[in-house]
Design an enzyme around this catalytic site. Structure first.
Site, short mmCIF file in Angstrom:
data_model
loop_
_atom_site.label_atom_id
_atom_site.label_comp_id
_atom_site.label_asym_id
_atom_site.label_seq_id
_atom_site.Cartn_x
_atom_site.Cartn_y
_atom_site.Cartn_z
N GLY A 84 0.81 -1.21 0.00
CA GLY A 84 0.00 0.00 0.00
C GLY A 84 0.84 1.26 0.00
O GLY A 84 2.08 1.20 0.10
N ASP A 85 0.18 2.40 -0.17
CA ASP A 85 0.83 3.72 -0.16
C ASP A 85 1.91 3.87 -1.22
O ASP A 85 2.87 4.62 -1.05
CB ASP A 85 1.45 4.02 1.23
CG ASP A 85 0.40 4.03 2.32
OD1 ASP A 85 -0.77 4.35 2.00
OD2 ASP A 85 0.74 3.75 3.48
N LYS B 71 -0.72 5.40 -5.60
CA LYS B 71 -1.80 5.10 -6.55
C LYS B 71 -2.62 6.35 -6.88
O LYS B 71 -2.92 6.61 -8.04
CB LYS B 71 -2.73 4.00 -5.97
CG LYS B 71 -2.02 2.69 -5.70
CD LYS B 71 -2.91 1.70 -4.97
CE LYS B 71 -3.23 2.06 -3.56
NZ LYS B 71 -2.10 2.01 -2.60
N GLY B 72 -2.98 7.10 -5.81
CA GLY B 72 -3.83 8.28 -6.00
C GLY B 72 -3.20 9.26 -6.98
O GLY B 72 -3.87 9.79 -7.87
N ASN C 67 -9.73 2.91 5.21
CA ASN C 67 -8.36 2.53 5.60
C ASN C 67 -7.38 3.10 4.57
O ASN C 67 -6.20 3.29 4.86
CB ASN C 67 -8.20 0.99 5.72
CG ASN C 67 -8.77 0.21 4.54
OD1 ASN C 67 -9.44 0.77 3.67
ND2 ASN C 67 -8.49 -1.08 4.49
N ALA C 68 -7.86 3.36 3.38
CA ALA C 68 -7.02 3.92 2.31
C ALA C 68 -6.83 5.42 2.52
O ALA C 68 -7.69 6.10 3.08
CB ALA C 68 -7.69 3.69 0.96
N GLY C 69 -5.69 5.91 2.05
CA GLY C 69 -5.45 7.36 2.01
C GLY C 69 -4.69 7.63 0.73
O GLY C 69 -3.54 7.21 0.60
N HIS C 70 -5.34 8.24 -0.24
CA HIS C 70 -4.73 8.46 -1.55
C HIS C 70 -4.45 9.96 -1.71
O HIS C 70 -5.37 10.77 -1.69
CB HIS C 70 -5.65 7.94 -2.66
CG HIS C 70 -5.80 6.45 -2.62
ND1 HIS C 70 -6.54 5.75 -3.53
CD2 HIS C 70 -5.28 5.53 -1.79
CE1 HIS C 70 -6.47 4.45 -3.25
NE2 HIS C 70 -5.72 4.30 -2.18
N THR C 71 -3.16 10.28 -1.84
CA THR C 71 -2.74 11.69 -1.84
C THR C 71 -2.55 12.22 -3.25
O THR C 71 -1.93 11.56 -4.08
CB THR C 71 -1.41 11.85 -1.07
OG1 THR C 71 -1.51 11.09 0.13
CG2 THR C 71 -1.11 13.29 -0.75
N GLN D 210 -5.03 -0.18 -0.99
CA GLN D 210 -4.03 -1.04 -0.36
C GLN D 210 -3.04 -1.56 -1.42
O GLN D 210 -2.80 -0.88 -2.39
CB GLN D 210 -4.69 -2.19 0.42
CG GLN D 210 -5.42 -1.75 1.68
CD GLN D 210 -6.79 -1.16 1.44
OE1 GLN D 210 -7.63 -1.79 0.83
NE2 GLN D 210 -7.03 0.04 1.92
N THR E 7 -5.39 -6.92 4.78
CA THR E 7 -6.69 -6.29 4.97
C THR E 7 -7.76 -7.32 4.61
O THR E 7 -7.44 -8.47 4.30
CB THR E 7 -6.80 -4.98 4.14
OG1 THR E 7 -7.98 -4.30 4.56
CG2 THR E 7 -6.83 -5.24 2.63
N GLY F 203 -1.32 8.59 10.08
CA GLY F 203 -0.15 9.38 10.48
C GLY F 203 0.95 8.52 11.09
O GLY F 203 1.97 9.03 11.53
N ARG G 10 5.83 4.84 8.64
CA ARG G 10 5.91 3.65 7.79
C ARG G 10 7.28 3.02 7.94
O ARG G 10 8.29 3.72 7.98
CB ARG G 10 5.68 4.02 6.32
CG ARG G 10 4.30 4.57 6.04
CD ARG G 10 4.16 4.90 4.54
NE ARG G 10 2.89 5.55 4.25
CZ ARG G 10 2.78 6.60 3.43
NH1 ARG G 10 3.82 7.11 2.84
NH2 ARG G 10 1.59 7.12 3.20
#
Ligand code: GDP
Ligand code: IMO
Ligand code: MG
Length: 421
Positions: A12-13, A16-17, A38-42, A222, A237, A300, A303
């Site tokens: 993940g991370d 992708k975004g 659960n996803a965070g796409h920046t 993810q 997940t 936050g 990682r």
């Protein structure tokens, strides 16, 4: 007439975004197919940074319709916070955001169940984002779930009450006290607000679009190594993050998929617990984390960082049928004297090039090939012609090993810091 799938090949991370936003103008529809908040796409452009959790990353392109697919689990409260963010930034989503009626709803007690389960696991906890993802998918497969389309039915309140009652019973078993008074109020207000977004029978919308030769991009959340079936179970997940997940999560047939775009970082990160063979618990890892600003977009949390892992990447490429690759965060590797690439593992006394069933960091050590690093800052480069020779050698090595073209190179978080190779 095609569906392309874009997904993560690591934990993940991967970025992708950023790439969904970057290539969104090639598509008529962008659709999220699994996962939830659960996803965070920046996404970054014009000095602004946006983090999306539920809304597809094509929302900044007004010519693209964005659909939250049936495979997604939705927390109405988080979704409203995303809408607030878009409103504040004057991004108009009123005409190009839609939700599948079949998407499942995260209710307040799901989050408490997530927390109670993690507390009960103690030191073996998964490191969940605590967004209620697993309990919601459990209710889906257990055929107890509440869906978006239920909001339109008279039986909605009763269904919610019954499910909440069941959850409170389980929470009692965990000896976990959940204060719900305020949360249920906030949740209902959020439900009222999201009713302003059109609920659709999304599978029909996709079929219709395909029959009219429209292009669809399925956006994964993810990464492959967090997939419920093929990830580092149980540290995964609760959804299928791989290409086949797009079929279940949108209602499209396997033979409508054309390109599978695999996103990976030039190194590797993981947030939460679980094995990570190439993890660096030293100054080199700290340097990567600092340069890459490796903190989770949703929680936050710091990682974990390590070198790129080719056996794991090859596995991910095969599981997904990847046709092209995007390499992210290339700029972060500037200034490392040598770059290490894991090409195989030593496992119980033998050299192997696959992920063993009982993958355990104690039992596995990576074998590395060393590649010369580069000092130049590449974050302002706009073409491959000006790239340092050592960087080009790194790309060449990866393409040969992975046997797939790297078609996009990302050299910074901004939309403009992206190169088509
Ligand atoms: P996603 O979940 O796969 O969409 O990725 P995230 O948004 O959670 O994490 C990727 C992070 O890296 C975000 O903070 C991005 O802004 C950032 N990012 C994306 N591409 C690059 C890149 O090429 N270089 C750098 N330095 N940062 C990047
Ligand atoms: P995006 O889409 C990175 C990780 C959590 C935990 C495990 C299970 O931004 O790449 P869950 O909350 O799903 O029960 O957590 O999966 N995880 C992610 N890690 N990026 C994500 O999403 C993640 N979504 C979940 O940290 O280890
Ligand atoms: Mg993320």
């Amino acid at each position: 007439m095609k569906v392309d799938v874009l997904l993560g090949l690591q934990w993940g991370d991967e970025g992708k975004g950023k790439i969904v936003d970057f290539i969104s103008n090639k598509y008529d529809i962008i659709a999220r197919f699994q996962g939830g908040p659960n996803a965070g796409h920046t996404i970054k452009f014009n000095q602004q940074k946006y983090v999306l959790h539920t809304i597809p990353s094509g929302i900044f392109n007004e010519n693209v319709n964005n659909i939250i697919g049936n495979g997604v689990v939705i927390d109405p409260v988080t979704l409203c916070a995303e809408l607030d963010m878009l409103d504040k930034m004057q991004i108009n989503y009123k005409k190009n955001l839609f939700i599948s009626r079949k998407a499942h709803l995260i209710i307040p007690t799901h989050k408490h169940l997530d927390a109670a389960s993690e507390i009960a696991k103690g030191k073996d906890k998964i490191g969940s984002t605590l967004r209620g993802i697993t309990p919601t998918y459990m209710d889906k497969t257990g055929r107890n779930g509440l869906r978006i389309g239920d909001c339109e039915l008279q039986s909605f309140d009763k269904k919610l009450q019954n499910l909440t009652k069941k959850h409170l019973h389980i929470l009692k078993h965990y000896n976990y006290k959940a204060d719900l008074t305020k949360q249920i109020d906030v949740w209902f207000k959020a439900i009222d607000r999201i009713k302003s977004i059109p609920f659709i029978n999304s599978e029909y919308v996709f079929h219709d679009a395909l029959s009219k030769n429209k292009n669809i991009l399925a956006e994964g959340a993810q990464g492959t190594l967090l997939d419920l079936d093929f990830g580092t179970y149980p540290f995964v997940t609760s959804s299928n993050t791989i290409a086949s997940g797009a079929c279940n999560g949108l209602g499209i047939a396997p033979n409508s998929i054309k390109e599978v775009i695999g996103i990976f970082k030039a190194y590797c990160t993981r947030v939460g617990s679980g094995p990570f063979p190439t993890e660096l618990k030293d100054k080199t890892g700290d340097k990567m984390a600092k340069k890459g600003n490796e903190f989770g977009s949703t929680t936050g949390r710091a990682r974990r960082c390590g070198w790129i892992d080719l056996p794991a990447l090859k596995y991910a490429i095969n599981i997904n049928g990847v046709t092209q690759l995007s390499m992210m965060k290339s700029d972060v590797l500037s200034g490392f004297k040598t770059i290490k690439v894991c090409t195989s593992y030593n496992y119980k006394g033998a050299e192997i090039n696959y992920l063993p069933y009982d993958l355990d960091d104690e039992l596995i050590t990576p074998n590395y090939t060393e590649i010369e690093g580069w000092d130049e800052d590449i974050s302002c480069m706009t073409s491959m012609n000006t790239m340092p020779k050592a960087f080009l050698k790194y790309i060449d090595f990866l393409e040969k090993e992975l046997n797939k073209p790297i078609s996009i190179i990302s050299v910074g978080p901004d939309r403009s810091q992206t190169i088509f190779k």
